[in-house]
Scaffold this motif. Structure first.
Motif, PDB file in Angstrom:
ATOM      1  N   GLN A  46       1.852  26.351  11.936  1.00  0.00           N
ATOM      2  CA  GLN A  46       3.043  25.489  11.907  1.00  0.00           C
ATOM      3  C   GLN A  46       4.266  26.251  12.421  1.00  0.00           C
ATOM      4  O   GLN A  46       5.046  25.735  13.220  1.00  0.00           O
ATOM      5  CB  GLN A  46       3.280  24.972  10.497  1.00  0.00           C
ATOM      6  N   GLN A  49       3.975  26.750  16.144  1.00  0.00           N
ATOM      7  CA  GLN A  49       4.265  25.503  16.861  1.00  0.00           C
ATOM      8  C   GLN A  49       5.769  25.240  16.905  1.00  0.00           C
ATOM      9  O   GLN A  49       6.311  24.875  17.952  1.00  0.00           O
ATOM     10  CB  GLN A  49       3.547  24.334  16.191  1.00  0.00           C
ATOM     11  N   LEU A  50       6.452  25.434  15.787  1.00  0.00           N
ATOM     12  CA  LEU A  50       7.907  25.241  15.759  1.00  0.00           C
ATOM     13  C   LEU A  50       8.590  26.217  16.714  1.00  0.00           C
ATOM     14  O   LEU A  50       9.540  25.853  17.419  1.00  0.00           O
ATOM     15  CB  LEU A  50       8.446  25.415  14.336  1.00  0.00           C
ATOM     16  N   TYR A  51       8.105  27.450  16.768  1.00  0.00           N
ATOM     17  CA  TYR A  51       8.665  28.442  17.679  1.00  0.00           C
ATOM     18  C   TYR A  51       8.466  28.001  19.132  1.00  0.00           C
ATOM     19  O   TYR A  51       9.392  28.064  19.944  1.00  0.00           O
ATOM     20  CB  TYR A  51       8.012  29.813  17.442  1.00  0.00           C
ATOM     21  N   ASN A  52       7.258  27.565  19.448  1.00  0.00           N
ATOM     22  CA  ASN A  52       6.960  27.132  20.820  1.00  0.00           C
ATOM     23  C   ASN A  52       7.772  25.909  21.225  1.00  0.00           C
ATOM     24  O   ASN A  52       8.087  25.734  22.404  1.00  0.00           O
ATOM     25  CB  ASN A  52       5.470  26.853  20.978  1.00  0.00           C
ATOM     26  N   GLU A  53       8.122  25.070  20.260  1.00  0.00           N
ATOM     27  CA  GLU A  53       8.940  23.885  20.530  1.00  0.00           C
ATOM     28  C   GLU A  53      10.424  24.229  20.616  1.00  0.00           C
ATOM     29  O   GLU A  53      11.236  23.377  20.958  1.00  0.00           O
ATOM     30  CB  GLU A  53       8.720  22.836  19.440  1.00  0.00           C
ATOM     31  N   GLY A  54      10.794  25.455  20.263  1.00  0.00           N
ATOM     32  CA  GLY A  54      12.191  25.863  20.308  1.00  0.00           C
ATOM     33  C   GLY A  54      12.974  25.513  19.058  1.00  0.00           C
ATOM     34  O   GLY A  54      14.196  25.611  19.038  1.00  0.00           O
ATOM     35  N   ASN A  55      12.296  25.118  17.999  1.00  0.00           N
ATOM     36  CA  ASN A  55      12.947  24.772  16.733  1.00  0.00           C
ATOM     37  C   ASN A  55      12.996  26.025  15.856  1.00  0.00           C
ATOM     38  O   ASN A  55      12.290  26.141  14.854  1.00  0.00           O
ATOM     39  CB  ASN A  55      12.166  23.642  16.044  1.00  0.00           C
ATOM     40  N   TYR A  56      13.859  26.966  16.233  1.00  0.00           N
ATOM     41  CA  TYR A  56      13.892  28.280  15.607  1.00  0.00           C
ATOM     42  C   TYR A  56      14.428  28.260  14.182  1.00  0.00           C
ATOM     43  O   TYR A  56      13.973  29.027  13.342  1.00  0.00           O
ATOM     44  CB  TYR A  56      14.710  29.253  16.460  1.00  0.00           C
TER      45      TYR A  56
END
Length: 164
Positions: A46, A49-56
């Protein structure tokens, strides 16, 4: 030494009972570890995935929980360092990158990791440490083919330190 037939039966029964109790205990403990591993793996996926989506920011919240669960994981500390760097927590990122390197000293041969580590150290204003890492990058002949501007980036970061 002569043992009675009943004594032999009790010894055999005791040994079998000991083995059965051991196997049951191992199964119960293994099931607990499986559950813990599955939970932590889902959390890691999870966060990645958040990192890859740019939701740091959201990834950072989950990362703190993951770092508590797996403080000695190279992958977790590295991902935590990347997330901290992207949320501009450069000192925390430098600590996590250093911890990654402490866990796996061979990471020093990973060109991109060392460049990222050097950049984080520059941003954290740890210039002397950054200089050591970046000089190592400059002297190493293993620039990645996927990043032909590697040595230029190292030189730019070193020049940035020199002007400070």
């Amino acid at each position: 030494m002569n043992l009675k037939e009943s004594t032999r039966k009790y010894i055999l029964l005791g040994a079998l009972l000991f083995i059965i109790v051991g196997l049951v205990s191992a199964k119960v403990l293994a099931k607990g570890q499986d559950t813990q591993f599955t939970t932590e793996d889902i959390l890691y996926q999870q966060v990645a995935q958040l990192y890859n989506e740019g939701n740091y920011t959201e990834a950072s919240l989950f990362m703190n929980e993951l770092l508590l669960a797996q403080p000695k994981s190279e992958a977790v500390n590295y991902l935590g360092g990347l997330i901290a760097a992207n949320t501009e927590e450069y000192e925390q990122a430098a600590i996590l990158f250093q911890k990654t390197l402490d866990i796996n000293p061979y990471k020093v041969e990973d060109a991109m990791f060392m460049l990222q580590f050097g950049e984080v150290l520059v941003l954290a204003e740890r210039n002397e440490d950054a200089r050591i890492v970046l000089v190592h990058c400059q002297e190493s002949a293993w620039a990645p083919e996927s990043f032909p501007e590697y040595q230029n980036s190292v030189a730019d970061l070193l020049a940035q330190i020199e002007t400070i």
